[in-house]
Design a protein around this motif. Sequence first.
Motif, PDB file in Angstrom:
ATOM      1  N   PHE A 221      -3.297   4.847   0.879  1.00  0.00           N
ATOM      2  CA  PHE A 221      -4.244   4.470   1.897  1.00  0.00           C
ATOM      3  C   PHE A 221      -4.389   5.185   2.960  1.00  0.00           C
ATOM      4  N   GLU A 222      -5.648   5.519   3.557  1.00  0.00           N
ATOM      5  CA  GLU A 222      -5.821   5.968   4.829  1.00  0.00           C
ATOM      6  C   GLU A 222      -6.301   5.070   5.909  1.00  0.00           C
ATOM      7  N   VAL A 223      -5.479   4.609   6.628  1.00  0.00           N
ATOM      8  CA  VAL A 223      -6.050   3.582   7.713  1.00  0.00           C
ATOM      9  C   VAL A 223      -5.973   4.072   9.167  1.00  0.00           C
ATOM     10  N   ASN A 224      -7.364   4.517   9.796  1.00  0.00           N
ATOM     11  CA  ASN A 224      -7.467   4.989  10.976  1.00  0.00           C
ATOM     12  C   ASN A 224      -6.644   6.301  11.275  1.00  0.00           C
ATOM     13  N   GLY A 225      -6.669   7.154  10.070  1.00  0.00           N
ATOM     14  CA  GLY A 225      -5.840   8.483  10.457  1.00  0.00           C
ATOM     15  C   GLY A 225      -4.590   8.458   9.750  1.00  0.00           C
ATOM     16  N   LEU A 226      -4.201   7.340   9.617  1.00  0.00           N
ATOM     17  CA  LEU A 226      -2.628   7.202   8.950  1.00  0.00           C
ATOM     18  C   LEU A 226      -2.588   7.027   7.813  1.00  0.00           C
ATOM     19  N   GLU A 227      -1.992   7.937   6.874  1.00  0.00           N
ATOM     20  CA  GLU A 227      -1.666   7.702   5.263  1.00  0.00           C
ATOM     21  C   GLU A 227      -0.304   6.913   5.360  1.00  0.00           C
ATOM     22  N   GLN A 228      -0.737   6.264   4.186  1.00  0.00           N
ATOM     23  CA  GLN A 228       0.350   4.926   3.536  1.00  0.00           C
ATOM     24  C   GLN A 228       0.438   5.350   2.072  1.00  0.00           C
ATOM     25  N   ASN A 229       1.615   5.771   1.659  1.00  0.00           N
ATOM     26  CA  ASN A 229       1.752   5.778   0.274  1.00  0.00           C
ATOM     27  C   ASN A 229       2.675   4.792  -0.334  1.00  0.00           C
ATOM     28  N   PHE A 230       2.382   4.316  -1.719  1.00  0.00           N
ATOM     29  CA  PHE A 230       2.847   3.363  -2.354  1.00  0.00           C
ATOM     30  C   PHE A 230       3.047   3.688  -3.848  1.00  0.00           C
ATOM     31  N   LYS A 231       4.174   3.332  -4.370  1.00  0.00           N
ATOM     32  CA  LYS A 231       4.717   3.773  -5.688  1.00  0.00           C
ATOM     33  C   LYS A 231       5.356   2.436  -6.360  1.00  0.00           C
ATOM     34  N   ASP A 232       4.543   1.726  -7.199  1.00  0.00           N
ATOM     35  CA  ASP A 232       5.263   0.553  -7.623  1.00  0.00           C
ATOM     36  C   ASP A 232       4.385   0.154  -9.032  1.00  0.00           C
ATOM     37  N   LYS A 233       5.219   0.196 -10.108  1.00  0.00           N
ATOM     38  CA  LYS A 233       4.506   0.166 -11.536  1.00  0.00           C
ATOM     39  C   LYS A 233       4.100  -1.215 -11.733  1.00  0.00           C
ATOM     40  N   ASN A 234       4.343  -2.225 -10.988  1.00  0.00           N
ATOM     41  CA  ASN A 234       3.866  -3.585 -11.180  1.00  0.00           C
ATOM     42  C   ASN A 234       2.650  -3.894 -10.262  1.00  0.00           C
ATOM     43  N   LYS A 235       2.125  -5.085 -10.406  1.00  0.00           N
ATOM     44  CA  LYS A 235       0.981  -5.670  -9.527  1.00  0.00           C
ATOM     45  C   LYS A 235       1.544  -5.700  -8.097  1.00  0.00           C
ATOM     46  N   VAL A 236       0.611  -5.384  -7.118  1.00  0.00           N
ATOM     47  CA  VAL A 236       0.927  -5.413  -5.941  1.00  0.00           C
ATOM     48  C   VAL A 236      -0.332  -5.965  -5.120  1.00  0.00           C
ATOM     49  N   TRP A 237       0.055  -6.553  -3.943  1.00  0.00           N
ATOM     50  CA  TRP A 237      -0.919  -7.548  -3.065  1.00  0.00           C
ATOM     51  C   TRP A 237      -0.947  -6.791  -1.738  1.00  0.00           C
ATOM     52  N   PHE A 238      -2.130  -6.860  -1.065  1.00  0.00           N
ATOM     53  CA  PHE A 238      -2.072  -6.216   0.423  1.00  0.00           C
ATOM     54  C   PHE A 238      -3.136  -7.164   1.124  1.00  0.00           C
ATOM     55  N   SER A 239      -2.957  -7.119   2.653  1.00  0.00           N
ATOM     56  CA  SER A 239      -3.631  -7.671   3.303  1.00  0.00           C
ATOM     57  C   SER A 239      -4.157  -6.498   4.399  1.00  0.00           C
ATOM     58  N   TYR A 240      -5.601  -6.427   4.830  1.00  0.00           N
ATOM     59  CA  TYR A 240      -5.955  -5.538   5.777  1.00  0.00           C
ATOM     60  C   TYR A 240      -6.675  -6.570   6.710  1.00  0.00           C
ATOM     61  N   GLU A 241      -5.708  -6.688   7.988  1.00  0.00           N
ATOM     62  CA  GLU A 241      -6.164  -7.499   8.935  1.00  0.00           C
ATOM     63  C   GLU A 241      -5.961  -7.029  10.605  1.00  0.00           C
ATOM     64  N   ASN A 242      -6.973  -6.873  11.331  1.00  0.00           N
ATOM     65  CA  ASN A 242      -6.780  -6.344  12.720  1.00  0.00           C
ATOM     66  C   ASN A 242      -6.280  -4.818  12.512  1.00  0.00           C
ATOM     67  N   ALA A 243      -6.842  -4.248  11.431  1.00  0.00           N
ATOM     68  CA  ALA A 243      -6.876  -2.850  11.261  1.00  0.00           C
ATOM     69  C   ALA A 243      -5.543  -2.605  10.888  1.00  0.00           C
ATOM     70  N   ILE A 244      -4.745  -3.386  10.407  1.00  0.00           N
ATOM     71  CA  ILE A 244      -3.544  -3.242   9.961  1.00  0.00           C
ATOM     72  C   ILE A 244      -3.222  -3.527   8.673  1.00  0.00           C
ATOM     73  N   LEU A 245      -2.580  -2.702   7.798  1.00  0.00           N
ATOM     74  CA  LEU A 245      -2.408  -2.986   6.124  1.00  0.00           C
ATOM     75  C   LEU A 245      -0.934  -3.485   6.277  1.00  0.00           C
ATOM     76  N   THR A 246      -0.886  -4.512   5.639  1.00  0.00           N
ATOM     77  CA  THR A 246       0.451  -5.151   5.130  1.00  0.00           C
ATOM     78  C   THR A 246       0.468  -5.385   3.704  1.00  0.00           C
ATOM     79  N   LYS A 247       1.706  -5.115   3.123  1.00  0.00           N
ATOM     80  CA  LYS A 247       2.148  -5.272   1.883  1.00  0.00           C
ATOM     81  C   LYS A 247       2.470  -6.824   1.666  1.00  0.00           C
ATOM     82  N   LEU A 248       1.995  -7.603   0.776  1.00  0.00           N
ATOM     83  CA  LEU A 248       2.318  -9.145   0.670  1.00  0.00           C
ATOM     84  C   LEU A 248       2.895  -9.401  -0.749  1.00  0.00           C
ATOM     85  N   THR A 249       3.583 -10.638  -0.526  1.00  0.00           N
ATOM     86  CA  THR A 249       4.066 -11.232  -2.035  1.00  0.00           C
ATOM     87  C   THR A 249       2.839 -11.892  -2.560  1.00  0.00           C
TER      88      THR A 249
END
Length: 262
Positions: A221-249
Amino acid sequence: MTGLQKLQSIGAHKIFETTHISKKFVEDILKQNFSSMTKIQFFGFVSIIEREYSVDLHELNDAYLAHAQSTGEDEPFSISEQNDVETKTTPKAAYIFVGLLVIGALFMLFKPAENVEIATAPILLEKKKNDGELNSSSIEQAKANLTNLELSASKEVEKVEETMVEPMHTSRFEIKPRSKLWIGIVDLETFKRSQKMSAKSFELDPDKEWLLVMGHGYVNFEVNGLEQNFKDKNKVWFSYENAILTKLTRSEFTKKNRGKAW
């Protein structure tokens, strides 16, 4: 409560922080101590305060005029420096300031017997005792000081113009799959759902809020110029709120999605 009473309840320090008018002048205005200010200064400061706090200070203006009339004092031509902070101004005001300096210098050249303070550079022109001619060294000093003041005012104009440049809008929310990826997208404002299968990067509106569910977590992901990388073979969930990306259960995602796993 009158406008003056409202300002007194706010306090001189808070008004100084908001308007950047010298704290000493603010205190004198609140105490109606008018002797420390010229007419131009007083009405200029009062105009700024009225605009910032939406108050009516006409009674204070009347009190100043009554004071000036009762004292019968001629106002000296001076421009006082505010020592607490650098006064905020506009380019137009800065040019007016330079013009006043030029007028002040000419006034001193033709009235050498009077001491006129311009900003923080006092200039004294002397008469010769015998023939009344101006002291040449004093004239040269006046010219040098005037040149320095004009340079300072020019720098002030440039500084103000720089601060008036609007910042660029840098918001960005980009999803960059590293391989073919199924993505479920929920608009948190309307809870409208959409989905796509893609191995190419794409963007979502960075000013909105989103929930994301993905078939795997090999994604950047690129969020406001900040690169965030993930590596997971399983299903993943995220929220993008107030310009902040958060990984969820899964349970956190379901709760935010009004009880729906997707």
